[in-house]
Scaffold this motif. Structure first.
Motif, PDB file in Angstrom:
ATOM      1  N   VAL A 167       0.826  -1.141  -0.072  1.00 45.03           N
ATOM      2  CA  VAL A 167       0.172  -0.007  -0.007  1.00 45.03           C
ATOM      3  C   VAL A 167       1.052   1.006  -0.179  1.00 45.03           C
ATOM      4  O   VAL A 167       0.669   2.214  -0.656  1.00 45.03           O
ATOM      5  CB  VAL A 167      -0.951  -0.040   1.260  1.00 45.03           C
ATOM      6  N   ALA A 168       2.010   1.195   0.766  1.00 46.16           N
ATOM      7  CA  ALA A 168       2.854   2.423   0.792  1.00 46.16           C
ATOM      8  C   ALA A 168       3.389   2.914  -0.704  1.00 46.16           C
ATOM      9  O   ALA A 168       3.470   4.115  -0.818  1.00 46.16           O
ATOM     10  CB  ALA A 168       3.955   2.049   1.915  1.00 46.16           C
ATOM     11  N   LEU A 169       3.704   1.650  -1.309  1.00 47.74           N
ATOM     12  CA  LEU A 169       4.211   1.901  -2.489  1.00 47.74           C
ATOM     13  C   LEU A 169       3.144   2.635  -3.642  1.00 47.74           C
ATOM     14  O   LEU A 169       3.323   3.469  -4.491  1.00 47.74           O
ATOM     15  CB  LEU A 169       4.882   0.664  -3.229  1.00 47.74           C
ATOM     16  N   GLY A 170       1.817   2.059  -3.325  1.00 50.57           N
ATOM     17  CA  GLY A 170       0.852   2.556  -4.127  1.00 50.57           C
ATOM     18  C   GLY A 170       0.519   3.918  -3.715  1.00 50.57           C
ATOM     19  O   GLY A 170       0.180   4.964  -4.689  1.00 50.57           O
ATOM     20  N   VAL A 171       0.859   4.266  -2.565  1.00 50.62           N
ATOM     21  CA  VAL A 171       0.201   5.872  -2.351  1.00 50.62           C
ATOM     22  C   VAL A 171       1.392   6.821  -2.858  1.00 50.62           C
ATOM     23  O   VAL A 171       1.290   7.920  -3.039  1.00 50.62           O
ATOM     24  CB  VAL A 171       0.587   5.867  -0.631  1.00 50.62           C
ATOM     25  N   GLY A 172       2.732   6.043  -2.627  1.00 51.97           N
ATOM     26  CA  GLY A 172       3.839   6.840  -3.102  1.00 51.97           C
ATOM     27  C   GLY A 172       3.931   7.265  -4.512  1.00 51.97           C
ATOM     28  O   GLY A 172       4.076   8.444  -4.975  1.00 51.97           O
ATOM     29  N   VAL A 173       3.247   6.011  -5.417  1.00 50.65           N
ATOM     30  CA  VAL A 173       2.910   6.326  -6.893  1.00 50.65           C
ATOM     31  C   VAL A 173       2.172   7.174  -7.060  1.00 50.65           C
ATOM     32  O   VAL A 173       2.339   8.334  -8.133  1.00 50.65           O
ATOM     33  CB  VAL A 173       2.759   4.947  -7.540  1.00 50.65           C
ATOM     34  N   ALA A 174       1.039   7.240  -6.485  1.00 47.19           N
ATOM     35  CA  ALA A 174       0.091   8.466  -6.624  1.00 47.19           C
ATOM     36  C   ALA A 174       0.333   9.721  -6.220  1.00 47.19           C
ATOM     37  O   ALA A 174       0.154  10.689  -6.824  1.00 47.19           O
ATOM     38  CB  ALA A 174      -1.438   7.911  -5.642  1.00 47.19           C
ATOM     39  N   CYS A 175       0.968   9.810  -5.085  1.00 49.05           N
ATOM     40  CA  CYS A 175       1.566  11.190  -4.783  1.00 49.05           C
ATOM     41  C   CYS A 175       2.379  11.955  -5.807  1.00 49.05           C
ATOM     42  O   CYS A 175       2.307  12.891  -6.259  1.00 49.05           O
ATOM     43  CB  CYS A 175       2.431  11.040  -3.324  1.00 49.05           C
ATOM     44  N   PHE A 176       3.387  10.963  -6.200  1.00 52.10           N
ATOM     45  CA  PHE A 176       4.339  11.456  -7.355  1.00 52.10           C
ATOM     46  C   PHE A 176       3.603  11.667  -8.582  1.00 52.10           C
ATOM     47  O   PHE A 176       4.268  12.378  -9.229  1.00 52.10           O
ATOM     48  CB  PHE A 176       5.476  10.468  -7.432  1.00 52.10           C
ATOM     49  N   PHE A 177       2.608  11.047  -9.063  1.00 50.62           N
ATOM     50  CA  PHE A 177       1.838  11.290 -10.250  1.00 50.62           C
ATOM     51  C   PHE A 177       1.435  12.619 -10.120  1.00 50.62           C
ATOM     52  O   PHE A 177       1.527  13.653 -10.897  1.00 50.62           O
ATOM     53  CB  PHE A 177       1.063  10.212 -10.412  1.00 50.62           C
ATOM     54  N   LEU A 178       0.874  13.191  -8.710  1.00 49.28           N
ATOM     55  CA  LEU A 178       0.457  14.306  -8.570  1.00 49.28           C
ATOM     56  C   LEU A 178       1.388  15.379  -8.592  1.00 49.28           C
ATOM     57  O   LEU A 178       1.233  16.728  -9.363  1.00 49.28           O
ATOM     58  CB  LEU A 178      -0.394  14.318  -7.367  1.00 49.28           C
ATOM     59  N   LEU A 179       2.516  15.353  -8.059  1.00 51.72           N
ATOM     60  CA  LEU A 179       3.580  16.284  -7.845  1.00 51.72           C
ATOM     61  C   LEU A 179       4.157  16.463  -9.457  1.00 51.72           C
ATOM     62  O   LEU A 179       4.491  17.518  -9.689  1.00 51.72           O
ATOM     63  CB  LEU A 179       4.669  15.575  -7.100  1.00 51.72           C
ATOM     64  N   GLY A 180       4.329  15.391 -10.300  1.00 50.16           N
ATOM     65  CA  GLY A 180       4.788  15.531 -11.652  1.00 50.16           C
ATOM     66  C   GLY A 180       3.792  16.359 -12.469  1.00 50.16           C
ATOM     67  O   GLY A 180       4.042  17.219 -13.020  1.00 50.16           O
ATOM     68  N   ALA A 181       2.298  16.287 -12.386  1.00 47.10           N
ATOM     69  CA  ALA A 181       1.163  17.067 -12.870  1.00 47.10           C
ATOM     70  C   ALA A 181       1.523  18.580 -12.329  1.00 47.10           C
ATOM     71  O   ALA A 181       1.483  19.512 -13.001  1.00 47.10           O
ATOM     72  CB  ALA A 181      -0.024  16.633 -12.456  1.00 47.10           C
ATOM     73  N   LEU A 182       1.848  18.586 -10.951  1.00 51.37           N
ATOM     74  CA  LEU A 182       1.638  20.103 -10.486  1.00 51.37           C
ATOM     75  C   LEU A 182       2.982  20.837 -11.030  1.00 51.37           C
ATOM     76  O   LEU A 182       2.949  22.031 -10.995  1.00 51.37           O
ATOM     77  CB  LEU A 182       1.749  19.881  -9.109  1.00 51.37           C
ATOM     78  N   MET A 183       4.051  20.094 -11.561  1.00 49.07           N
ATOM     79  CA  MET A 183       5.186  20.840 -12.122  1.00 49.07           C
ATOM     80  C   MET A 183       4.666  21.458 -13.340  1.00 49.07           C
ATOM     81  O   MET A 183       5.388  22.633 -13.722  1.00 49.07           O
ATOM     82  CB  MET A 183       6.269  19.781 -12.571  1.00 49.07           C
ATOM     83  N   THR A 184       3.549  21.086 -13.960  1.00 45.72           N
ATOM     84  CA  THR A 184       3.320  21.935 -15.237  1.00 45.72           C
ATOM     85  C   THR A 184       2.824  23.120 -14.881  1.00 45.72           C
ATOM     86  O   THR A 184       2.380  24.153 -15.506  1.00 45.72           O
ATOM     87  CB  THR A 184       2.250  21.026 -15.944  1.00 45.72           C
ATOM     88  N   LEU A 185       2.762  23.649 -13.582  1.00 46.67           N
ATOM     89  CA  LEU A 185       2.206  24.782 -12.828  1.00 46.67           C
ATOM     90  C   LEU A 185       3.102  25.586 -12.403  1.00 46.67           C
ATOM     91  O   LEU A 185       2.906  26.629 -11.929  1.00 46.67           O
ATOM     92  CB  LEU A 185       0.948  24.576 -11.864  1.00 46.67           C
ATOM     93  N   GLY A 186       4.355  25.101 -12.614  1.00 44.26           N
ATOM     94  CA  GLY A 186       5.362  25.768 -11.898  1.00 44.26           C
ATOM     95  C   GLY A 186       5.749  25.560 -10.814  1.00 44.26           C
ATOM     96  O   GLY A 186       6.702  26.375  -9.909  1.00 44.26           O
ATOM     97  N   ILE A 187       4.944  24.449  -9.805  1.00 46.73           N
ATOM     98  CA  ILE A 187       5.165  24.144  -8.705  1.00 46.73           C
ATOM     99  C   ILE A 187       6.114  23.203  -8.349  1.00 46.73           C
ATOM    100  O   ILE A 187       6.323  22.151  -8.962  1.00 46.73           O
ATOM    101  CB  ILE A 187       3.933  23.783  -7.969  1.00 46.73           C
ATOM    102  N   GLY A 188       7.550  23.644  -8.049  1.00 36.69           N
ATOM    103  CA  GLY A 188       8.747  22.745  -7.924  1.00 36.69           C
ATOM    104  C   GLY A 188       8.495  21.260  -7.146  1.00 36.69           C
ATOM    105  O   GLY A 188       7.651  21.230  -6.261  1.00 36.69           O
ATOM    106  N   MET A 189       9.156  20.322  -7.375  1.00 43.04           N
ATOM    107  CA  MET A 189       8.907  18.946  -6.949  1.00 43.04           C
ATOM    108  C   MET A 189       9.570  18.718  -5.809  1.00 43.04           C
ATOM    109  O   MET A 189       9.449  17.922  -4.954  1.00 43.04           O
ATOM    110  CB  MET A 189       9.111  17.837  -8.129  1.00 43.04           C
ATOM    111  N   TYR A 190      10.934  19.389  -5.596  1.00 43.71           N
ATOM    112  CA  TYR A 190      11.599  19.041  -4.622  1.00 43.71           C
ATOM    113  C   TYR A 190      11.317  18.774  -3.298  1.00 43.71           C
ATOM    114  O   TYR A 190      11.320  17.906  -2.385  1.00 43.71           O
ATOM    115  CB  TYR A 190      12.988  19.837  -4.544  1.00 43.71           C
ATOM    116  N   ALA A 191      10.712  20.148  -2.946  1.00 43.34           N
ATOM    117  CA  ALA A 191      10.449  20.095  -1.347  1.00 43.34           C
ATOM    118  C   ALA A 191       9.304  19.099  -0.954  1.00 43.34           C
ATOM    119  O   ALA A 191       9.272  18.512  -0.042  1.00 43.34           O
ATOM    120  CB  ALA A 191      10.036  21.554  -0.909  1.00 43.34           C
ATOM    121  N   PRO A 192       8.105  19.184  -1.830  1.00 47.86           N
ATOM    122  CA  PRO A 192       6.987  18.452  -1.578  1.00 47.86           C
ATOM    123  C   PRO A 192       7.380  16.692  -1.628  1.00 47.86           C
ATOM    124  O   PRO A 192       6.913  15.968  -0.962  1.00 47.86           O
ATOM    125  CB  PRO A 192       5.891  18.408  -2.458  1.00 47.86           C
TER     126      PRO A 192
END
Length: 276
Positions: A167-192
């Motif tokens: 489950v933890a891996l699944g949560v991580g995959v979902a979170c990083f999918f969202l972080l990758g999408a947010l990069m298109t808004l200019g929101i950096g990935m590093y801190a989150p």
């Protein structure tokens, strides 16, 4: 899988380099003045040094360019992407090689963030950018406070694991999918990304190969588009690359030698900066 990641990175790096050389030849100036100035190389060194520490390079580079009016506003994104891509690829190679991380976790989180950036771009780009920035800023400040409490022994957080399962891996995959999408808004990935990694019980150092790896796969493709459109400034971009490469080598040594507690304090600094 690690060798496959290295192989694809090499391929991306070669294509990006060849395309930049072709662009440089087409833009060659008659007087042969193609080398960057000391200031342009210094900007590359300073911003990529802090980028390797997890601070990020785009915000400091943009600020520096605008304060000294070095690059026209409309050409800043292309200049940064073209110039910072080389140092980021080097960061990815080194961090993936020197920091122990489960290969399945590494490839899954990198893959989901890249997928998020591509598939989520069309949808996320229509979200209210300012509201998301405000929300992310507040969330990162709260996360920073939580990390301070953890470092002082008042709250359990993070761990020393180097991989995720179930489950933890699944949560991580979902979170990083969202972080990758947010990069298109200019929101950096590093801190989150540092926060997500730690909340999932991983060693904060694991965030570095994942963050740099995701960026190293995304940036060459974007940089080539700016090269094709000639939407960048050549000398400032070359300054970012030439100044950034030695900075990466110095900063990597610092990150790789930090103990866990010090790494968590570094996360606090990075998160606070990004939130503000």
């Amino acid at each position: 899988m690690r060798n496959i990641l290295f192989g694809v990175l090499v391929l991306f790096g070669i294509i990006y380099t060849v395309r930049w050389v072709q662009s440089a030849r087409a833009r060659a100036e008659p007087d042969g003045d193609w080398l960057p100035s000391v200031l342009q190389a210094t900007i590359g060194f300073v911003t990529n040094f802090f980028d390797t520490l997890g601070i990020g390079s785009f915000a400091p580079t943009t600020s520096w360019y605008k304060l000294q009016n070095l690059v026209p506003d409309e050409r800043i994104p292309g200049t940064m992407l073209v110039g910072h891509t080389g140092p980021v690829i080097v960061q990815a190679f080194i961090f993936i090689a020197i920091i122990k991380v489960d290969v399945l976790t590494l490839s899954s989180l990198i893959g989901s963030s890249v997928l998020g950036a591509w598939l989520g771009a069309g949808h996320v780009a229509r979200w209210p950018r300012r509201r998301i920035q405000m929300g992310m800023g507040i969330a990162l400040l709260l996360a920073g406070v939580t990390f301070v409490m953890a470092n002082l022994g008042f709250a359990p957080i993070g761990g020393e694991a180097i991989g995720l399962t179930g489950v933890a891996l699944g949560v991580g995959v979902a979170c990083f999918f969202l972080l990758g999408a947010l990069m298109t808004l200019g929101i950096g990935m590093y801190a989150p990304a540092m926060i997500v990694i730690s909340l999932l019980g991983l060693n904060p150092a694991v965030a570095f190969p994942i963050m740099m790896g995701a960026s190293a796969f995304l940036m060459p493709v974007a940089a080539i588009r700016f090269l094709s459109a000639n939407a960048y400034e050549y000398r400032p971009a070359l300054g970012l690359a030439l100044g950034g490469l030695p900075a990466v080598l110095i900063a990597v040594y610092i990150v790789g030698s930090l103990p866990l507690t010090t790494m968590r304090w570094l996360v606090v600094v990075v998160v606070s900066y990004a939130a503000l």
